[in-house]
Design a protein around this motif. Structure first.
Motif, mmCIF file in Angstrom:
data_model
loop_
_atom_site.group_PDB
_atom_site.id
_atom_site.type_symbol
_atom_site.label_atom_id
_atom_site.label_comp_id
_atom_site.label_asym_id
_atom_site.label_seq_id
_atom_site.Cartn_x
_atom_site.Cartn_y
_atom_site.Cartn_z
ATOM 1 N N CYS A 86 1.227 -1.424 0.374
ATOM 2 C CA CYS A 86 0.287 0.011 0.169
ATOM 3 C C CYS A 86 0.566 1.242 -0.134
ATOM 4 N N ALA A 87 1.967 1.504 1.099
ATOM 5 C CA ALA A 87 2.899 1.946 1.687
ATOM 6 C C ALA A 87 3.491 2.444 -0.537
ATOM 7 N N VAL A 88 3.918 1.880 -1.149
ATOM 8 C CA VAL A 88 4.667 1.739 -2.141
ATOM 9 C C VAL A 88 3.203 2.030 -3.048
ATOM 10 N N GLY A 89 2.907 1.645 -3.748
ATOM 11 C CA GLY A 89 1.441 1.795 -4.484
ATOM 12 C C GLY A 89 1.322 3.130 -4.372
ATOM 13 N N ALA A 90 1.065 4.018 -2.964
ATOM 14 C CA ALA A 90 0.719 5.330 -2.896
ATOM 15 C C ALA A 90 2.247 6.506 -3.460
ATOM 16 N N THR A 91 2.723 5.756 -2.959
ATOM 17 C CA THR A 91 4.075 6.882 -4.185
ATOM 18 C C THR A 91 4.345 6.946 -4.788
ATOM 19 N N VAL A 92 3.627 5.811 -5.591
ATOM 20 C CA VAL A 92 4.211 5.682 -7.341
ATOM 21 C C VAL A 92 2.846 5.912 -8.003
ATOM 22 N N MET A 93 1.748 6.525 -7.317
ATOM 23 C CA MET A 93 0.300 6.327 -7.777
ATOM 24 C C MET A 93 0.604 8.354 -7.570
ATOM 25 N N LEU A 94 0.914 9.141 -5.878
ATOM 26 C CA LEU A 94 1.472 10.235 -6.332
ATOM 27 C C LEU A 94 2.716 10.451 -7.533
ATOM 28 N N ALA A 95 3.345 9.937 -8.350
ATOM 29 C CA ALA A 95 4.700 9.956 -8.969
ATOM 30 C C ALA A 95 3.748 10.356 -10.469
ATOM 31 N N GLY A 96 2.310 9.516 -10.014
ATOM 32 C CA GLY A 96 0.804 10.010 -11.268
ATOM 33 C C GLY A 96 1.285 8.458 -12.156
ATOM 34 N N HIS A 97 1.636 7.465 -11.927
ATOM 35 C CA HIS A 97 1.449 5.884 -13.021
ATOM 36 C C HIS A 97 0.151 5.275 -12.110
ATOM 37 N N PRO A 98 -0.810 5.070 -11.976
ATOM 38 C CA PRO A 98 -1.847 4.266 -11.310
ATOM 39 C C PRO A 98 -1.253 2.829 -11.848
ATOM 40 N N PHE A 99 -0.817 1.962 -13.538
ATOM 41 C CA PHE A 99 -1.139 0.303 -13.100
ATOM 42 C C PHE A 99 0.219 0.970 -12.801
ATOM 43 N N LEU A 100 1.509 0.994 -13.010
ATOM 44 C CA LEU A 100 3.108 0.733 -12.169
ATOM 45 C C LEU A 100 2.575 1.078 -10.668
ATOM 46 N N ALA A 101 1.794 1.062 -9.475
ATOM 47 C CA ALA A 101 1.703 1.217 -8.817
ATOM 48 C C ALA A 101 0.747 -0.011 -8.557
ATOM 49 N N ILE A 102 0.139 -1.016 -9.211
ATOM 50 C CA ILE A 102 -0.452 -2.014 -9.141
ATOM 51 C C ILE A 102 1.054 -3.305 -8.940
ATOM 52 N N PHE A 103 2.101 -3.340 -9.695
ATOM 53 C CA PHE A 103 3.091 -3.768 -9.797
ATOM 54 C C PHE A 103 4.169 -3.702 -9.359
ATOM 55 N N ALA A 104 3.822 -1.943 -8.346
ATOM 56 C CA ALA A 104 5.298 -1.558 -7.490
ATOM 57 C C ALA A 104 4.810 -2.266 -6.833
ATOM 58 N N ALA A 105 4.001 -1.810 -6.368
ATOM 59 C CA ALA A 105 2.840 -2.785 -4.611
ATOM 60 C C ALA A 105 3.832 -3.952 -4.661
ATOM 61 N N MET A 106 3.028 -4.713 -5.405
ATOM 62 C CA MET A 106 3.154 -6.673 -5.870
ATOM 63 C C MET A 106 5.064 -6.836 -5.361
ATOM 64 N N GLY A 107 5.703 -6.266 -6.375
ATOM 65 C CA GLY A 107 7.636 -6.803 -6.170
ATOM 66 C C GLY A 107 7.699 -6.249 -4.799
ATOM 67 N N ALA A 108 7.438 -5.118 -4.203
ATOM 68 C CA ALA A 108 7.805 -4.824 -2.736
ATOM 69 C C ALA A 108 7.401 -5.873 -1.815
ATOM 70 N N GLY A 109 5.934 -5.960 -2.178
ATOM 71 C CA GLY A 109 5.560 -7.210 -1.282
ATOM 72 C C GLY A 109 6.041 -8.675 -1.499
ATOM 73 N N ALA A 110 6.776 -8.644 -2.384
ATOM 74 C CA ALA A 110 7.352 -10.148 -2.726
ATOM 75 C C ALA A 110 8.618 -10.323 -2.199
ATOM 76 N N ILE A 111 9.516 -8.670 -2.314
ATOM 77 C CA ILE A 111 10.996 -8.422 -1.595
ATOM 78 C C ILE A 111 10.429 -8.670 -0.209
ATOM 79 N N SER A 112 9.892 -7.644 0.236
ATOM 80 C CA SER A 112 9.954 -8.541 1.634
ATOM 81 C C SER A 112 9.360 -10.091 2.023
ATOM 82 N N GLY A 113 8.808 -10.370 1.309
ATOM 83 C CA GLY A 113 7.986 -12.181 1.869
ATOM 84 C C GLY A 113 9.955 -12.511 1.064
#
Length: 164
Positions: A49-76
């Protein structure tokens, strides 16, 4: 008037249920199929959620989904490394990662405890614009949630049919 409030509440409950169903699915996989007690799921979800919100604020709503999933995968992946490489029990590894993610979440949001995405374009606002003028316009969040959860469920079923 009472039935309108009830329908709005029901719709919101279903929308939130769809979002949290992904967390429940992750917990189901780790508990029942992998036989691992992984408590880092909550922290991974909020990191996404945090990474997705930051990427959305940068103006990339679809990239935010993949960035959020990638961040969750890295923490896993970090949780898995603590368990396998360092021999830490799964429940303790999950608690360590979950605790560490509190600080990382604030760092991911630019050292702020909250960020507002009300004024930026999201996948929900894009769907609302797409459905504008149709009877489904009021259900744009529900439709996005259903599409996303359905896609994840289909991908999961396909993955679980593999030998891996």
């Amino acid at each position: 008037m009472g039935s309108i409030i009830t329908l709005g509440t029901m719709q919101t409950a279903v929308e939130l249920g769809l979002i949290y169903s992904l967390v429940a699915l992750a917990l189901f996989l780790s508990y029942s199929m992998l036989n691992v007690c992984d408590l880092s799921t909550d922290g991974c979800f909020t990191l996404g959620c945090a990474v997705g919100a930051t990427v959305m604020l940068a103006g990339h709503p679809f990239l935010a989904i993949f960035a959020a999933m990638g961040a969750g995968a890295i923490s896993g992946f970090i949780t898995a490394q603590l368990q396998t490489r360092f021999g830490i029990e799964s429940i303790l590894a999950g608690i360590i990662v979950n605790t560490g993610l509190y600080t990382i979440n604030i760092f991911a949001m630019g050292n702020r405890a909250q960020v507002s995405v009300n004024s930026v374009e999201t996948v929900f606002t894009k769907m609302k614009a797409l459905l504008d003028g149709t009877p489904l316009a009021d259900y744009h969040k529900l439709i996005v949630g259903l599409l996303f959860v359905t896609a994840v469920a289909i991908l999961l079923v396909l993955f679980l049919r593999t030998r891996l």
